[in-house]
Design a protein around this motif. Structure first.
Motif, mmCIF file in Angstrom:
data_model
loop_
_atom_site.group_PDB
_atom_site.id
_atom_site.type_symbol
_atom_site.label_atom_id
_atom_site.label_comp_id
_atom_site.label_asym_id
_atom_site.label_seq_id
_atom_site.Cartn_x
_atom_site.Cartn_y
_atom_site.Cartn_z
ATOM 1 N N MET A 1 0.853 -1.195 0.000
ATOM 2 C CA MET A 1 0.000 0.000 0.000
ATOM 3 C C MET A 1 0.887 1.242 0.000
ATOM 4 S SD MET A 1 -2.937 1.084 2.741
ATOM 5 C CE MET A 1 -3.769 2.659 2.643
ATOM 6 N N PRO A 2 0.553 2.266 -0.795
ATOM 7 C CA PRO A 2 1.390 3.469 -0.860
ATOM 8 C C PRO A 2 1.468 4.176 0.491
ATOM 9 C CG PRO A 2 -0.237 3.415 -2.625
ATOM 10 C CD PRO A 2 -0.587 2.314 -1.707
ATOM 11 N N ASP A 3 2.589 4.794 0.725
ATOM 12 C CA ASP A 3 2.787 5.525 1.969
ATOM 13 C C ASP A 3 2.430 6.990 1.726
ATOM 14 O OD1 ASP A 3 3.533 6.460 4.428
ATOM 15 O OD2 ASP A 3 5.671 6.551 3.945
ATOM 16 N N ILE A 4 1.248 7.412 2.198
ATOM 17 C CA ILE A 4 0.804 8.804 2.058
ATOM 18 C C ILE A 4 0.447 9.300 3.456
ATOM 19 C CG2 ILE A 4 -0.806 10.392 0.940
ATOM 20 C CD1 ILE A 4 0.977 9.086 -1.035
ATOM 21 N N PRO A 5 1.436 9.644 4.278
ATOM 22 C CA PRO A 5 1.159 10.023 5.657
ATOM 23 C C PRO A 5 0.415 11.340 5.796
ATOM 24 C CG PRO A 5 3.458 10.435 5.117
ATOM 25 C CD PRO A 5 2.874 9.704 3.945
ATOM 26 N N SER A 6 0.361 12.132 4.725
ATOM 27 C CA SER A 6 -0.273 13.446 4.808
ATOM 28 C C SER A 6 -1.675 13.447 4.204
ATOM 29 C CB SER A 6 0.594 14.474 4.092
ATOM 30 O OG SER A 6 0.898 14.021 2.781
ATOM 31 N N ALA A 7 -2.345 12.300 4.196
ATOM 32 C CA ALA A 7 -3.686 12.198 3.632
ATOM 33 C C ALA A 7 -4.735 12.344 4.735
ATOM 34 C CB ALA A 7 -3.858 10.864 2.923
ATOM 35 N N TYR A 8 -5.793 13.094 4.431
ATOM 36 C CA TYR A 8 -6.874 13.329 5.381
ATOM 37 C C TYR A 8 -8.208 12.985 4.725
ATOM 38 C CZ TYR A 8 -3.436 16.071 7.998
ATOM 39 O OH TYR A 8 -2.323 16.476 8.695
ATOM 40 N N LEU A 9 -9.038 12.290 5.464
ATOM 41 C CA LEU A 9 -10.407 12.035 5.013
ATOM 42 C C LEU A 9 -11.197 13.338 5.122
ATOM 43 C CD1 LEU A 9 -12.358 9.735 4.119
ATOM 44 C CD2 LEU A 9 -12.983 9.499 6.536
ATOM 45 N N VAL A 10 -11.945 13.690 4.069
ATOM 46 C CA VAL A 10 -12.634 14.984 4.051
ATOM 47 C C VAL A 10 -14.062 14.828 3.523
ATOM 48 C CG1 VAL A 10 -10.535 16.358 3.736
ATOM 49 C CG2 VAL A 10 -11.740 15.471 1.731
ATOM 50 N N GLY A 11 -14.827 15.895 3.697
ATOM 51 C CA GLY A 11 -16.120 16.019 3.030
ATOM 52 C C GLY A 11 -17.217 15.135 3.588
ATOM 53 N N GLY A 12 -18.000 14.567 2.662
ATOM 54 C CA GLY A 12 -19.212 13.860 3.026
ATOM 55 C C GLY A 12 -19.028 12.681 3.942
ATOM 56 N N ALA A 13 -17.915 11.969 3.800
ATOM 57 C CA ALA A 13 -17.704 10.795 4.650
ATOM 58 C C ALA A 13 -17.601 11.195 6.114
ATOM 59 C CB ALA A 13 -16.447 10.050 4.205
ATOM 60 N N VAL A 14 -16.913 12.306 6.390
ATOM 61 C CA VAL A 14 -16.792 12.795 7.765
ATOM 62 C C VAL A 14 -18.129 13.371 8.224
ATOM 63 C CG1 VAL A 14 -15.584 14.386 9.296
ATOM 64 C CG2 VAL A 14 -14.345 13.297 7.399
ATOM 65 N N ARG A 15 -18.735 14.183 7.382
ATOM 66 C CA ARG A 15 -20.019 14.816 7.721
ATOM 67 C C ARG A 15 -21.095 13.784 8.045
ATOM 68 N NH1 ARG A 15 -21.675 16.554 2.634
ATOM 69 N NH2 ARG A 15 -22.736 14.542 2.518
#
Length: 414
Positions: free
Chosen positions: A1-15
């Motif tokens: 799996m790619p290493d993307i430590p600076s990724a944030y879940l945003v938008g509708g999924a959080v809401r």
């Protein structure tokens, strides 16, 4: 799996999770990375206007953090800037509503610089910042969100409504691309309360710009013995919400419900509150609306049928078997039987979408479906023996009329 430590879940999924709803697609924003770094990590780029990438394993969308700057009028007049220097907070600041400007890191830590979680708690739809006014499509997005969120107790913040009025007054709504307007309308019609969409647009003055044929129905009186709500615009709101209740998520039925009474806006003042012939008068404004918004043919066809035939369905028991057969044929119901089922739902929504009549029975719907089933039980090969050409069609019509009459228990010639 790619290493993307600076990724944030945003938008509708959080809401949606904070609202207690089942989240849909998950979208991510990536901070501090370049397009090449994303490609090197195995992501596939799909964005044209700004860098968006698909995760090689999950297929979820990862967009580089970006800012937007207004460069012209309309929804498309923006310059997008995406590079590793753009912060998460800057990316969230370009979003429309506070409830959509919440992010979470992979450990569930929340980043909420604009108070979106609090607005979820208080059930408030509030714009993120002054840049909200730069995109006229956000007026429609606000109304569309209200179609979904009003049943959960949401209302539009007063300061957001004030901005929406300013945007409506600017005239920029007239420059929206028809396909984008249709997309927002279609999604609203598939939501739980399309009426909230209409009310929100009307409150900020946008309904007249976006759907003038519908806006014209407000203030038009109807006969109180048939319509206790009297106002035609209120009736349309009730019908749209009833359609959403009878056929959840079905924007095809929703559109037919929205437009079935457009002819009432054309009734001469001296004839009010009666609306003789409104079902035929409504076809022309319906076609104009469909042309302007580039409405898909399937929606256009059902809406035209519902506009033209809804009074006939309401008085179904008064129709002769031959007249009922020909109604089904006009709707192309023998080739597309699902269309008759859809028409029955729209007409039920029309009948029950009236003040105090939400629980009213609608036997006409089942009677219409039963008549179609009886007629469909007759096949051409059953009546074609010894016949040819047009005689086969006429024999089939007579046999189907007889089948409808037998199902109804009346005289086939009556």
């Amino acid at each position: 799996m790619p290493d993307i430590p600076s990724a944030y879940l945003v938008g509708g999924a959080v809401r949606d999770r904070l609202l207690g709803l089942t989240p849909g697609d998950r979208d991510w924003v990536v901070v501090g990375r370049s397009p090449q770094q994303m490609l090197d990590a195995g992501f596939r780029q799909v964005g044209r206007d700004f860098p968006v990438f698909l995760h090689p394993d999950s297929g979820e969308e990862y967009a580089l953090a970006r800012t937007e700057r207004k460069s012209g009028r309309g929804h498309a007049g923006f310059v997008v800037h995406a590079d590793p220097s753009v912060t998460l907070e800057q990316d969230l600041a370009r979003r429309d509503f506070t409830i959509n400007a919440i992010a979470e890191d992979p450990d569930g830590n929340r980043v909420d610089p604009f108070g979106g979680a609090e607005d979820i708690r208080t059930r408030t739809l509030r714009h993120v910042g002054p840049a909200f006014v730069e995109d006229p499509l956000r007026v429609l997005r606000a109304a569309r969100f209200m179609a979904r969120l009003a049943p959960l107790g949401f209302s539009v913040a007063a300061e957001t409504m004030a901005l929406m009025r300013t945007m409506s007054d600017s005239g920029e709504l007239a420059e929206l691309v028809p396909e984008r307007v249709w997309q927002e309308l279609r999604r609203a019609l598939g939501a739980a309360s399309p009426a909230a969409f209409l009310r929100t647009l009307r409150e900020c003055g946008a309904l007249a710009a976006v759907l003038p044929e519908v806006d014209a129905l407000y203030g038009v009186p109807q006969r109180a013995e048939y319509h206790p709500e009297v106002d035609t615009g209120t009736h349309i709101e009730l019908v749209c919400d009833m359609a959403a209740q009878l056929a959840p998520g079905d924007d095809l039925i929703g559109f037919a419900a929205l437009t079935h009474d457009l002819g009432k806006a054309l009734t001469p003042a001296g004839k009010l509150p009666a609306h003789v012939g409104h079902e035929h008068a409504g076809v022309a404004p319906l076609q104009a609306l469909c042309e302007r918004l580039k409405v898909p043919n399937e929606h256009r066809q059902l809406a035209t049928i519902a506009c033209r035939e809804h009074l006939n369905v309401h008085r179904l028991r008064e129709l002769r078997a031959a007249t009922l057969h020909d109604l089904i044929a006009r709707c192309d119901g023998f080739r597309k039987p699902e269309r008759i089922a859809q028409l029955a739902v729209v007409c039920e929504a029309d009948k029950r979408g009236r003040g105090g009549l939400a629980e009213a029975p609608y036997p006409q719907g089942e009677a219409l479906r039963a008549a179609l089933a009886a007629a469909m039980g007759v096949r051409a090969q059953d009546v074609a023996r010894g016949l040819s050409g047009p005689a086969i069609g006429e024999a089939l019509r007579r046999a189907r009329i007889a089948a409808i009459a037998a199902e109804r228990g009346d005289n086939p010639s009556g």
